[in-house]
Design an enzyme around this catalytic site. Structure first.
Site, PDB file in Angstrom:
ATOM      1  N   ASN A  12       0.886  -1.178   0.031  1.00 34.41           N
ATOM      2  CA  ASN A  12      -0.082  -0.102  -0.003  1.00 34.41           C
ATOM      3  C   ASN A  12       0.725   1.213   0.042  1.00 34.41           C
ATOM      4  O   ASN A  12       1.790   1.396   0.947  1.00 34.41           O
ATOM      5  CB  ASN A  12      -0.921   0.159   1.232  1.00 34.41           C
ATOM      6  CG  ASN A  12      -1.892   1.136   1.307  1.00 34.41           C
ATOM      7  OD1 ASN A  12      -1.502   2.298   0.871  1.00 34.41           O
ATOM      8  ND2 ASN A  12      -3.267   0.853   1.588  1.00 34.41           N
ATOM      9  N   ASP A  14      -0.288   4.331   0.197  1.00 36.54           N
ATOM     10  CA  ASP A  14      -0.881   5.509   0.556  1.00 36.54           C
ATOM     11  C   ASP A  14       0.111   6.714   1.412  1.00 36.54           C
ATOM     12  O   ASP A  14      -0.046   8.005   1.036  1.00 36.54           O
ATOM     13  CB  ASP A  14      -2.142   5.122   1.663  1.00 36.54           C
ATOM     14  CG  ASP A  14      -3.266   4.762   0.976  1.00 36.54           C
ATOM     15  OD1 ASP A  14      -3.030   4.469  -0.460  1.00 36.54           O
ATOM     16  OD2 ASP A  14      -4.166   4.124   1.662  1.00 36.54           O
ATOM     17  N   HIS A  15       0.906   6.110   2.123  1.00 41.34           N
ATOM     18  CA  HIS A  15       1.707   7.026   3.183  1.00 41.34           C
ATOM     19  C   HIS A  15       2.885   7.718   2.354  1.00 41.34           C
ATOM     20  O   HIS A  15       3.524   8.564   2.861  1.00 41.34           O
ATOM     21  CB  HIS A  15       1.786   6.515   4.285  1.00 41.34           C
ATOM     22  CG  HIS A  15       0.540   6.191   5.023  1.00 41.34           C
ATOM     23  ND1 HIS A  15      -0.243   7.232   5.356  1.00 41.34           N
ATOM     24  CD2 HIS A  15      -0.094   5.002   5.420  1.00 41.34           C
ATOM     25  CE1 HIS A  15      -1.153   6.849   5.997  1.00 41.34           C
ATOM     26  NE2 HIS A  15      -1.113   5.337   6.221  1.00 41.34           N
ATOM     27  N   ARG A  23       3.614  18.745   2.418  1.00 35.45           N
ATOM     28  CA  ARG A  23       4.559  19.942   2.049  1.00 35.45           C
ATOM     29  C   ARG A  23       3.779  20.352   0.561  1.00 35.45           C
ATOM     30  O   ARG A  23       4.063  21.462   0.174  1.00 35.45           O
ATOM     31  CB  ARG A  23       5.849  19.869   1.626  1.00 35.45           C
ATOM     32  CG  ARG A  23       6.774  20.760   1.465  1.00 35.45           C
ATOM     33  CD  ARG A  23       8.198  20.356   1.609  1.00 35.45           C
ATOM     34  NE  ARG A  23       8.980  21.723   1.349  1.00 35.45           N
ATOM     35  CZ  ARG A  23      10.356  22.063   1.374  1.00 35.45           C
ATOM     36  NH1 ARG A  23      10.891  20.645   2.352  1.00 35.45           N
ATOM     37  NH2 ARG A  23      11.007  22.823   1.177  1.00 35.45           N
ATOM     38  N   HIS A  48      -5.685   3.627  -1.488  1.00 32.27           N
ATOM     39  CA  HIS A  48      -7.039   3.834  -1.092  1.00 32.27           C
ATOM     40  C   HIS A  48      -7.471   5.481  -1.390  1.00 32.27           C
ATOM     41  O   HIS A  48      -6.791   6.305  -0.942  1.00 32.27           O
ATOM     42  CB  HIS A  48      -6.906   3.828   0.445  1.00 32.27           C
ATOM     43  CG  HIS A  48      -8.406   4.083   1.305  1.00 32.27           C
ATOM     44  ND1 HIS A  48      -8.605   3.823   2.634  1.00 32.27           N
ATOM     45  CD2 HIS A  48      -9.394   4.622   0.732  1.00 32.27           C
ATOM     46  CE1 HIS A  48      -9.910   4.129   2.774  1.00 32.27           C
ATOM     47  NE2 HIS A  48     -10.541   4.615   1.661  1.00 32.27           N
ATOM     48  N   ARG A  50      -9.457   8.235  -0.778  1.00 31.12           N
ATOM     49  CA  ARG A  50     -10.459   8.547   0.511  1.00 31.12           C
ATOM     50  C   ARG A  50     -11.167  10.036   0.047  1.00 31.12           C
ATOM     51  O   ARG A  50     -10.723  10.685  -0.979  1.00 31.12           O
ATOM     52  CB  ARG A  50      -9.697   9.052   1.712  1.00 31.12           C
ATOM     53  CG  ARG A  50      -9.392   7.634   2.476  1.00 31.12           C
ATOM     54  CD  ARG A  50      -8.378   8.242   3.708  1.00 31.12           C
ATOM     55  NE  ARG A  50      -8.232   7.133   4.554  1.00 31.12           N
ATOM     56  CZ  ARG A  50      -9.128   6.645   5.729  1.00 31.12           C
ATOM     57  NH1 ARG A  50     -10.258   7.383   5.804  1.00 31.12           N
ATOM     58  NH2 ARG A  50      -8.802   5.779   6.320  1.00 31.12           N
ATOM     59  N   ARG A  54      -6.844  12.804   1.654  1.00 31.38           N
ATOM     60  CA  ARG A  54      -5.724  13.282   2.583  1.00 31.38           C
ATOM     61  C   ARG A  54      -4.329  12.362   2.107  1.00 31.38           C
ATOM     62  O   ARG A  54      -3.485  13.113   2.435  1.00 31.38           O
ATOM     63  CB  ARG A  54      -6.109  12.623   3.802  1.00 31.38           C
ATOM     64  CG  ARG A  54      -6.113  11.029   4.079  1.00 31.38           C
ATOM     65  CD  ARG A  54      -6.378  10.632   5.445  1.00 31.38           C
ATOM     66  NE  ARG A  54      -7.651  11.174   5.780  1.00 31.38           N
ATOM     67  CZ  ARG A  54      -8.299  10.410   6.959  1.00 31.38           C
ATOM     68  NH1 ARG A  54      -7.528   9.644   7.905  1.00 31.38           N
ATOM     69  NH2 ARG A  54      -9.517  10.706   7.387  1.00 31.38           N
ATOM     70  N   HIS A  55      -4.391  11.477   1.223  1.00 33.85           N
ATOM     71  CA  HIS A  55      -3.002  11.070   0.519  1.00 33.85           C
ATOM     72  C   HIS A  55      -3.204  10.591  -0.691  1.00 33.85           C
ATOM     73  O   HIS A  55      -2.824  11.766  -1.442  1.00 33.85           O
ATOM     74  CB  HIS A  55      -2.731   9.839   1.540  1.00 33.85           C
ATOM     75  CG  HIS A  55      -3.767   8.942   1.977  1.00 33.85           C
ATOM     76  ND1 HIS A  55      -4.814   8.310   1.056  1.00 33.85           N
ATOM     77  CD2 HIS A  55      -3.918   8.397   3.434  1.00 33.85           C
ATOM     78  CE1 HIS A  55      -5.414   7.402   1.831  1.00 33.85           C
ATOM     79  NE2 HIS A  55      -5.004   7.477   3.064  1.00 33.85           N
ATOM     80  N   THR A 105      -7.026   6.103  10.431  1.00 33.61           N
ATOM     81  CA  THR A 105      -6.867   5.083   9.685  1.00 33.61           C
ATOM     82  C   THR A 105      -8.097   4.148   9.678  1.00 33.61           C
ATOM     83  O   THR A 105      -8.987   4.335  10.528  1.00 33.61           O
ATOM     84  CB  THR A 105      -5.776   4.179   9.961  1.00 33.61           C
ATOM     85  OG1 THR A 105      -5.442   3.056   8.842  1.00 33.61           O
ATOM     86  CG2 THR A 105      -5.767   3.525  11.450  1.00 33.61           C
ATOM     87  N   GLU A 156     -11.023  -9.537   2.592  1.00 36.47           N
ATOM     88  CA  GLU A 156      -9.766  -9.293   3.462  1.00 36.47           C
ATOM     89  C   GLU A 156     -10.069  -9.029   4.669  1.00 36.47           C
ATOM     90  O   GLU A 156     -10.944  -8.332   5.243  1.00 36.47           O
ATOM     91  CB  GLU A 156      -9.301  -8.046   2.879  1.00 36.47           C
ATOM     92  CG  GLU A 156      -8.063  -7.686   3.606  1.00 36.47           C
ATOM     93  CD  GLU A 156      -7.271  -6.371   2.821  1.00 36.47           C
ATOM     94  OE1 GLU A 156      -6.458  -5.650   3.957  1.00 36.47           O
ATOM     95  OE2 GLU A 156      -7.417  -6.299   1.807  1.00 36.47           O
ATOM     96  N   HIS A 199      -3.755  -4.974   7.966  1.00 33.02           N
ATOM     97  CA  HIS A 199      -4.204  -3.933   8.717  1.00 33.02           C
ATOM     98  C   HIS A 199      -3.139  -4.266  10.001  1.00 33.02           C
ATOM     99  O   HIS A 199      -3.541  -4.767  10.900  1.00 33.02           O
ATOM    100  CB  HIS A 199      -5.545  -3.779   9.075  1.00 33.02           C
ATOM    101  CG  HIS A 199      -5.577  -2.163   9.685  1.00 33.02           C
ATOM    102  ND1 HIS A 199      -5.873  -1.286   8.756  1.00 33.02           N
ATOM    103  CD2 HIS A 199      -5.799  -1.660  10.851  1.00 33.02           C
ATOM    104  CE1 HIS A 199      -6.100   0.116   9.605  1.00 33.02           C
ATOM    105  NE2 HIS A 199      -5.683  -0.383  10.820  1.00 33.02           N
ATOM    106  N   GLY A 200      -2.143  -3.388  10.109  1.00 35.18           N
ATOM    107  CA  GLY A 200      -1.352  -3.221  11.391  1.00 35.18           C
ATOM    108  C   GLY A 200      -0.156  -4.164  11.202  1.00 35.18           C
ATOM    109  O   GLY A 200       0.653  -4.307  12.303  1.00 35.18           O
ATOM    110  N   GLY A 221       1.102  -1.548   4.355  1.00 33.48           N
ATOM    111  CA  GLY A 221       1.492  -0.377   3.968  1.00 33.48           C
ATOM    112  C   GLY A 221       2.352   0.424   4.891  1.00 33.48           C
ATOM    113  O   GLY A 221       3.510   0.787   4.589  1.00 33.48           O
TER     114      GLY A 221
END
Length: 254
Positions: A12, A14-15, A23, A48, A50, A54-55, A105, A156, A199-200, A221
């Site tokens: 993933n 996303d981040h 920035r 993802h 959203r 946001r990302h 999240t 999932e 997730h996590g 991710g």
């Protein structure tokens, strides 16, 4: 345990986009990250889109689809706007997830029981568009039954509660949550559903959940991006691939 299915890694990105958006501008580029992850052993890319962007942004999804050689998994809420975008981008797969603007999240699995009537036309429309549909759900029997009835080919399993208990050192709760995942993976297979998880997850939890033979894909991710700050993205993906392979090999030799 001969005959165990191969375990895929979906990365993933996303981040990577989160850092870019902090920035503004174009860097770091999530598409470049996706290509690097694939070179390092990722079997697919997850992103993802959203509601609040946001990302990942709309153009990121189009660029990812055009640039990568591996399957693109488009995570999305079940809204008309996201449906239109998904059908336009035409990714390999769409994973329907719950979404709240106030969450940091994704906080849990999709309510496939209470939202059955709302979700059914989305799944049908995506399927007609040639998109493979996955549902992000809790490791729960009722959720699995509903997912199968909805006609989604993939689920999932949300691993967040288990990973959080492991992180907090709550051994009894962690074992209880892992047992829920084990039973749910078996039930998914029995219902004819392809089973993914995510997730996590970190190296240790990925290694352990890889021992469940019914699970064929992990989507990871945030942890990989965090590790990339210290060892680089390619190395973090390689280390995750190694941990997953170790867990699956140990299960096959048991």
């Amino acid at each position: 345990m001969s005959g165990t299915r191969a375990l895929r890694l979906g990365v993933n990105v996303d981040h990577i986009a989160t850092v870019r958006n902090a920035r503004g501008g174009a860097r770091p580029d999530p598409v470049r990250a996706a290509l690097l992850a694939i070179d390092a052993g990722a079997d697919g890319i997850t992103a993802h889109l959203r509601e609040d962007r946001r990302h990942i942004r709309d153009e990121d999804m189009r660029r990812l689809k055009a640039a990568i050689s591996k399957p693109l998994n488009f995570e999305m809420a079940a809204t008309e706007q996201m449906l239109d975008i998904a059908l336009s981008v035409a990714p390999h797969a769409c994973c329907l997830v719950p979404e709240k603007r106030t969450e940091r999240t994704t906080e849990g699995g999709l309510d496939v029981v209470g939202g059955f009537g709302h979700l059914k036309p989305f799944i049908a429309e995506l399927s007609r568009g040639g998109v493979r549909v996955s549902l992000f759900i809790e490791p729960d029997g009722a959720a699995l039954e509903a997912a199968a009835a909805l006609g989604a080919p993939v689920v999932e399993l949300h691993t967040g509660a288990w990973c959080h208990a492991v992180e907090q050192g709550e051994e009894a709760r962690a074992e209880s949550e892992f047992e829920r995942l084990r039973v749910a993976a078996m039930r998914a297979s029995g219902l004819g559903l392809e089973c993914h998880a995510g997730h996590g997850l970190d190296f240790d939890t990925a290694r352990r959940i890889a021992s469940l033979p019914e699970i064929v894909e992990l989507n990871i991710g945030h942890f990989l991006v965090g590790e990339a700050l210290f060892v680089g993205l390619a190395e973090s993906v390689r280390l995750m691939r190694k941990a997953m392979d170790e867990g699956r090999a140990a299960a096959e030799g048991a």
